[in-house]
Design a protein around this motif. Structure first.
Motif, PDB file in Angstrom:
ATOM      1  N   GLU A 128     -53.602 -20.885  -0.260  1.00 37.34           N
ATOM      2  CA  GLU A 128     -52.568 -21.248   0.656  1.00 37.34           C
ATOM      3  C   GLU A 128     -53.196 -21.376   1.931  1.00 37.34           C
ATOM      4  O   GLU A 128     -54.109 -20.521   2.187  1.00 37.34           O
ATOM      5  CB  GLU A 128     -51.332 -20.108   0.843  1.00 37.34           C
ATOM      6  N   TYR A 129     -53.065 -22.550   2.740  1.00 37.20           N
ATOM      7  CA  TYR A 129     -53.728 -22.916   3.941  1.00 37.20           C
ATOM      8  C   TYR A 129     -52.673 -23.181   5.048  1.00 37.20           C
ATOM      9  O   TYR A 129     -51.726 -24.058   4.797  1.00 37.20           O
ATOM     10  CB  TYR A 129     -54.692 -24.090   3.882  1.00 37.20           C
ATOM     11  N   ILE A 130     -53.145 -23.068   6.333  1.00 34.37           N
ATOM     12  CA  ILE A 130     -52.300 -23.245   7.277  1.00 34.37           C
ATOM     13  C   ILE A 130     -52.923 -24.221   8.523  1.00 34.37           C
ATOM     14  O   ILE A 130     -53.865 -23.820   8.909  1.00 34.37           O
ATOM     15  CB  ILE A 130     -51.626 -21.915   8.133  1.00 34.37           C
ATOM     16  N   PHE A 131     -52.312 -25.258   8.886  1.00 37.79           N
ATOM     17  CA  PHE A 131     -52.852 -26.125   9.886  1.00 37.79           C
ATOM     18  C   PHE A 131     -51.705 -26.275  11.035  1.00 37.79           C
ATOM     19  O   PHE A 131     -50.641 -26.290  10.762  1.00 37.79           O
ATOM     20  CB  PHE A 131     -53.019 -27.489   9.430  1.00 37.79           C
ATOM     21  N   GLU A 132     -52.251 -26.359  12.365  1.00 34.54           N
ATOM     22  CA  GLU A 132     -51.216 -26.416  13.325  1.00 34.54           C
ATOM     23  C   GLU A 132     -51.513 -27.892  14.344  1.00 34.54           C
ATOM     24  O   GLU A 132     -52.781 -28.109  14.480  1.00 34.54           O
ATOM     25  CB  GLU A 132     -51.164 -25.261  14.205  1.00 34.54           C
ATOM     26  N   GLY A 133     -50.663 -28.623  14.547  1.00 34.85           N
ATOM     27  CA  GLY A 133     -50.840 -29.569  15.478  1.00 34.85           C
ATOM     28  C   GLY A 133     -50.017 -29.550  16.843  1.00 34.85           C
ATOM     29  O   GLY A 133     -48.657 -29.268  16.259  1.00 34.85           O
ATOM     30  N   ARG A 134     -50.381 -29.782  17.843  1.00 33.44           N
ATOM     31  CA  ARG A 134     -49.450 -29.759  19.005  1.00 33.44           C
ATOM     32  C   ARG A 134     -49.666 -30.908  19.875  1.00 33.44           C
ATOM     33  O   ARG A 134     -50.763 -31.356  20.155  1.00 33.44           O
ATOM     34  CB  ARG A 134     -49.947 -28.372  19.597  1.00 33.44           C
ATOM     35  N   VAL A 135     -48.747 -31.092  20.487  1.00 34.18           N
ATOM     36  CA  VAL A 135     -48.784 -32.109  21.634  1.00 34.18           C
ATOM     37  C   VAL A 135     -48.146 -31.878  22.712  1.00 34.18           C
ATOM     38  O   VAL A 135     -46.557 -31.322  22.779  1.00 34.18           O
ATOM     39  CB  VAL A 135     -48.483 -33.798  21.077  1.00 34.18           C
ATOM     40  N   ASN A 136     -48.293 -31.919  23.954  1.00 35.71           N
ATOM     41  CA  ASN A 136     -47.881 -31.612  25.065  1.00 35.71           C
ATOM     42  C   ASN A 136     -47.059 -32.748  25.828  1.00 35.71           C
ATOM     43  O   ASN A 136     -47.565 -34.088  25.275  1.00 35.71           O
ATOM     44  CB  ASN A 136     -48.806 -31.123  26.233  1.00 35.71           C
ATOM     45  N   GLY A 137     -46.069 -32.553  26.313  1.00 35.96           N
ATOM     46  CA  GLY A 137     -45.632 -33.744  27.152  1.00 35.96           C
ATOM     47  C   GLY A 137     -44.211 -33.569  28.043  1.00 35.96           C
ATOM     48  O   GLY A 137     -44.296 -32.427  28.536  1.00 35.96           O
ATOM     49  N   GLU A 138     -43.331 -34.140  28.193  1.00 40.55           N
ATOM     50  CA  GLU A 138     -42.141 -33.932  29.182  1.00 40.55           C
ATOM     51  C   GLU A 138     -40.962 -34.697  28.391  1.00 40.55           C
ATOM     52  O   GLU A 138     -40.933 -35.461  27.742  1.00 40.55           O
ATOM     53  CB  GLU A 138     -42.286 -33.956  30.210  1.00 40.55           C
ATOM     54  N   ILE A 139     -39.802 -33.870  28.752  1.00 40.51           N
ATOM     55  CA  ILE A 139     -38.462 -34.303  28.319  1.00 40.51           C
ATOM     56  C   ILE A 139     -38.087 -35.496  29.504  1.00 40.51           C
ATOM     57  O   ILE A 139     -38.052 -35.030  30.735  1.00 40.51           O
ATOM     58  CB  ILE A 139     -37.516 -33.220  28.290  1.00 40.51           C
ATOM     59  N   THR A 140     -37.581 -36.488  28.843  1.00 41.03           N
ATOM     60  CA  THR A 140     -37.079 -37.642  30.079  1.00 41.03           C
ATOM     61  C   THR A 140     -35.787 -37.190  30.444  1.00 41.03           C
ATOM     62  O   THR A 140     -35.146 -36.560  30.126  1.00 41.03           O
ATOM     63  CB  THR A 140     -37.327 -38.932  29.333  1.00 41.03           C
TER      64      THR A 140
END
Ligand code: IMP
Length: 193
Positions: A128-140
């Motif tokens: 079992e392997y875990i990967f994380e992806g994240r993107v910052n931004g804003e709510i319109t």
């Protein structure tokens, strides 16, 4: 070519992951292996849900597989909807209901910072392997765009003028939480092969 079953009933996610994978990895949908029914996601963290979904399919099929769990974390809402992103407006709600609820809760808020966080759990050759992806931004302030799904019409990634729903798929996938997590998974698979 590596073949992986994608443990999801979300056709939007399946389409995105196939677009990201291109010809490098064969991503199989649950319907193609004759698997029907819901996959439980009852954990109280995004990572817990990703692990739960991948294990559920692995235990029933024995096939190499992966699952994605994603949450939209809004700073002014103390990280909500987060792990509850799918059913934020209640049982049986749809994407529009969730977007409406988020915009209502954000009314009058000047801090509109948010992030999408995607955790992928891969089960490959029994490990079992875990990967994380994240993107910052804003709510319109208002929804805009018709591409993508879910909260895409109200999420504008940082340093961009368009919401995810205003972008062609290749642009979203190139900088999205899911795109980043999937690229990490592909790099590991390349090393293992
Ligand atoms: P889950 O990962 O299936 O629990 O998804 C949680 C919910 O987050 C989905 O029902 C969508 O509403 C939303 N979501 C997941 N991924 C995305 C995305 O890439 N863009 C916008 N909304 C998303």
């Amino acid at each position: 070519m590596v073949s992986l079953v994608f443990a999801t009933n979300n056709q939007h996610k399946l389409r995105e992951i196939r677009e990201i994978a291109g010809n490098t990895i064969n991503v199989t949908g649950l319907n193609e292996i004759g698997f029907e029914g819901d996959i439980p996601e009852t954990a109280d963290t995004i990572e817990g849900n990703a692990r739960q979904k991948a294990r559920y399919i692995f235990e029933r099929t024995g096939k190499d597989c992966f699952a994605d769990d994603t949450g939209l974390e809004i700073a002014a809402l103390d990280g909500r909807p987060g792990v509850y992103s799918a059913r934020y407006a209640g049982e049986g709600c749809n994407f529009e209901d969730n977007v409406r609820k988020v915009l209502e809760e954000m009314q009058g808020n000047t801090d509109r910072t948010a992030a999408f966080r995607c955790i992928i759990c891969l089960i490959y050759k029994g490990n079992e392997y875990i990967f994380e992806g994240r993107v910052n931004g804003e709510i319109t302030i208002d929804p805009s765009g018709t591409e993508g799904f879910g909260y895409d019409p109200v999420f504008r990634p940082e340093n961009n003028a368009q919401t995810f729903a205003e972008m062609p798929p290749y642009l979203k996938n190139g900088l999205s939480h899911r795109g980043r997590a999937v690229q990490k998974m592909f790099r590991l698979l390349n090393q293992l092969m």
